[in-house]
Design a protein around this motif. Structure first.
Motif, short mmCIF file in Angstrom:
data_model
loop_
_atom_site.label_atom_id
_atom_site.label_comp_id
_atom_site.label_asym_id
_atom_site.label_seq_id
_atom_site.Cartn_x
_atom_site.Cartn_y
_atom_site.Cartn_z
N MET A 190 35.51 48.02 24.26
CA MET A 190 36.28 47.17 24.78
C MET A 190 36.86 47.89 26.09
SD MET A 190 38.56 44.93 24.20
CE MET A 190 40.29 44.37 24.78
N ASN A 191 36.94 49.25 26.07
CA ASN A 191 37.16 49.91 27.22
C ASN A 191 36.30 49.88 28.27
OD1 ASN A 191 39.59 51.01 26.01
ND2 ASN A 191 38.56 52.75 25.23
N GLU A 192 34.92 49.62 27.80
CA GLU A 192 33.75 49.45 28.78
C GLU A 192 33.92 48.28 29.30
OE1 GLU A 192 30.32 50.17 26.89
OE2 GLU A 192 30.25 52.34 26.61
N SER A 193 34.27 47.20 28.48
CA SER A 193 34.47 45.83 29.25
C SER A 193 35.49 45.78 30.04
CB SER A 193 34.64 44.84 28.01
OG SER A 193 33.61 44.90 27.23
N ILE A 194 36.65 46.29 30.02
CA ILE A 194 37.65 46.36 30.96
C ILE A 194 37.36 47.13 32.16
CG2 ILE A 194 40.14 47.51 31.21
CD1 ILE A 194 40.64 47.31 28.24
N ILE A 195 36.58 48.26 32.16
CA ILE A 195 36.11 48.92 33.22
C ILE A 195 35.37 48.15 34.21
CG2 ILE A 195 34.79 50.92 33.96
CD1 ILE A 195 35.64 52.42 31.73
N ASN A 196 34.30 47.24 33.23
CA ASN A 196 33.42 46.34 34.16
C ASN A 196 34.21 45.34 35.02
OD1 ASN A 196 31.21 47.92 33.35
ND2 ASN A 196 30.96 46.62 31.38
N VAL A 197 35.13 44.65 34.30
CA VAL A 197 35.84 43.64 34.76
C VAL A 197 36.66 44.46 36.07
CG1 VAL A 197 37.98 42.32 34.45
CG2 VAL A 197 36.21 42.44 32.81
N ASN A 198 37.34 45.71 35.91
CA ASN A 198 37.98 46.18 36.95
C ASN A 198 37.22 46.51 38.07
OD1 ASN A 198 40.49 46.14 35.49
ND2 ASN A 198 39.96 48.30 34.60
N SER A 199 35.89 46.95 37.87
CA SER A 199 34.89 47.29 38.80
C SER A 199 34.62 45.78 39.53
CB SER A 199 33.64 47.76 38.18
OG SER A 199 33.86 49.03 37.55
N VAL A 200 34.39 44.75 38.79
CA VAL A 200 34.07 43.34 39.36
C VAL A 200 35.04 43.08 40.42
CG1 VAL A 200 33.31 41.18 39.24
CG2 VAL A 200 32.34 42.76 37.75
N LEU A 201 36.52 43.16 39.89
CA LEU A 201 37.55 42.90 40.67
C LEU A 201 37.60 43.63 41.88
CD1 LEU A 201 40.19 42.31 37.89
CD2 LEU A 201 39.02 40.70 39.40
N ALA A 202 37.60 44.98 41.58
CA ALA A 202 37.27 45.80 43.06
C ALA A 202 36.76 45.45 44.12
CB ALA A 202 37.24 47.32 42.54
N LEU A 203 35.10 45.24 43.43
CA LEU A 203 34.00 44.64 44.36
C LEU A 203 34.54 43.57 45.03
CD1 LEU A 203 31.41 45.20 45.75
CD2 LEU A 203 30.52 44.07 43.77
N GLY A 204 35.44 42.66 44.36
CA GLY A 204 35.50 41.21 45.07
C GLY A 204 36.60 41.52 46.02
N PHE A 205 37.49 42.52 45.58
CA PHE A 205 38.58 42.54 46.58
C PHE A 205 38.10 43.36 47.74
CE2 PHE A 205 41.67 42.47 43.11
CZ PHE A 205 42.45 41.30 43.55
N ALA A 206 37.17 43.95 47.77
CA ALA A 206 36.47 44.84 48.88
C ALA A 206 35.69 43.65 49.62
CB ALA A 206 35.63 45.84 48.32
N LEU A 207 34.94 42.85 49.03
CA LEU A 207 34.22 41.80 49.89
C LEU A 207 35.14 40.78 50.52
CD1 LEU A 207 31.46 41.05 47.33
CD2 LEU A 207 31.23 42.26 49.49
N ALA A 208 36.41 40.41 49.89
CA ALA A 208 37.29 39.65 50.48
C ALA A 208 37.92 40.30 51.85
CB ALA A 208 38.39 39.42 49.58
N ALA A 209 38.31 41.75 51.58
CA ALA A 209 38.97 42.38 52.57
C ALA A 209 38.17 42.51 54.00
CB ALA A 209 39.09 43.75 52.31
N ILE A 210 36.57 42.74 53.34
CA ILE A 210 35.67 42.56 54.65
C ILE A 210 35.51 41.24 55.30
CG2 ILE A 210 33.03 42.87 55.21
CD1 ILE A 210 32.89 44.99 52.91
N ILE A 211 35.56 40.37 54.45
CA ILE A 211 35.54 38.96 54.90
C ILE A 211 36.72 38.64 55.91
CG2 ILE A 211 35.49 36.39 54.46
CD1 ILE A 211 33.72 37.20 52.09
N ILE A 212 37.99 38.94 55.45
CA ILE A 212 39.09 38.68 56.20
C ILE A 212 39.10 39.48 57.52
CG2 ILE A 212 41.70 39.36 56.30
CD1 ILE A 212 41.59 38.88 53.03
N ILE A 213 38.63 40.78 57.55
CA ILE A 213 38.39 41.62 58.55
C ILE A 213 37.49 40.90 59.56
CG2 ILE A 213 37.61 43.83 59.76
CD1 ILE A 213 38.58 45.20 57.25
N LEU A 214 36.65 40.59 59.16
CA LEU A 214 35.41 39.93 59.81
C LEU A 214 36.02 38.43 60.55
CD1 LEU A 214 32.14 40.28 58.03
CD2 LEU A 214 32.75 41.48 60.08
#
Length: 309
Positions: A1-25
């Motif tokens: 359960m905890n591993e699934s939450i960690i994976n989801v958080n990682s994906v969300l963080a990566l998505g936010f990072a990609l979105a931030a990069i796109i917004i900056i570009l």
């Protein structure tokens, strides 16, 4: 359960990072030197960006047009033009333009390069139609100036500046080329004949000038010769006169010395007898003095005359 939450958080963080990069570009824009970017906001013109770093509103602002402010060279394709004396020629040229207003260049016309090229062709046909064939070659600079002036006035609403237009080539029909070659050949022959005649004329002038100078030199030499001879005769006469005067002075001085009178009488008698003898040799007629026997009296009379002188 905890591993699934960690994976989801990682994906969300990566998505936010990609979105931030796109917004900056999307929001950051760097405009190069001598360039302009035209910005539209929600499909409507917003502003024009000059060279440098700029921020845009992501997904709302966009770069609609990019224009360089450097001078652009456009090749104007060959076109058939008819001169005023009904000679068809093919002309191509080079057009130099520059964007001075990015807003007008974006919204004033769809393609200002194509429009400027087509306008240059139509203007050139109009100008060539008012010019004779000979003037087409002789007045290229003036024709280029007329084309530039007409294009610049027409292109002002497009936000571009027409800097100059140059005719790169003029193609003539073969018959006209032959006629021009014959004309040029005749002109060269005429110039050669004129140059030859001028050379002959100059040669004759030089020869006559040489003869003239020769005559002048000879006359000057003769003049100097006569002057020198006259001066020589004058000096000769002067020397003779001086010598004669000196001799007379010496004779006069000798007469005054003792025995001088007797010497004079003897000399006069000798000359008298000598001249009388010469007179007898030169003619058959003999003239005798009235007092032939009185030679001494004649000598005394001459001596008396010499004393008085």
């Amino acid at each position: 359960m905890n591993e699934s939450i960690i994976n989801v958080n990682s994906v969300l963080a990566l998505g936010f990072a990609l979105a931030a990069i796109i917004i900056i570009l999307k929001s950051a824009r760097i405009v190069p030197q001598r360039s302009n970017f035209v910005i539209e906001r929600l499909g409507k013109y917003n502003r024009t960006l000059d060279s440098g770093f700029h921020f845009l509103i992501p997904f709302i602002d966009k770069v609609a047009y990019q224009h360089t402010l450097k001078e652009e060279v456009i090749d104007v394709e060959r076109q058939a033009c008819v001169t005023r004396d009904n000679i068809q020629v093919g002309i191509n040229g080079v057009l130099y333009i520059q964007v001075v207003d990015a807003h007008k260049a974006s919204y004033g016309i769809n393609d200002y390069r194509y429009a400027a090229s087509q306008l240059a062709q139509t203007t050139m046909r109009s100008v060539i139609g008012q010019t004779d064939l000979d003037k087409t070659f002789e007045e290229r600079a003036q024709i280029n100036e007329v084309v530039v002036q007409a294009l610049d006035e027409a292109a002002a609403p497009w936000g571009i500046k027409v800097l100059r237009y140059e005719i790169s080539d003029i193609e003539l029909p073969m018959s006209i080329k032959d006629a021009l070659e014959q004309q040029m050949r005749a002109e060269r022959e005429r110039r050669a004949a004129i140059a030859k005649s001028e050379g002959e004329r100059q040669a004759m002038i030089n020869v006559s000038e040489g003869h003239k100078q020769e005559v002048i030199n000879l006359s000057e030499a003769e003049k100097q010769k006569q002057i020198n001879e006259a001066e020589g005769r004058a000096q000769e006469i002067e020397l003779i006169a001086t010598a004669t005067a000196e001799g007379l002075r010496k004779i006069a001085a000798a007469i005054q010395e003792p025995g001088g009178q007797d010497a004079v009488s003897l000399r006069v008698a000798e000359q008298y007898v000598k001249e009388f003898g010469n007179l007898a040799k030169e003619t058959n007629t003999l003239i005798l003095p009235a007092q032939l026997a009185d030679i001494g009296g004649a000598v005394a009379g001459l001596t008396e005359i010499i004393k008085k002188k």
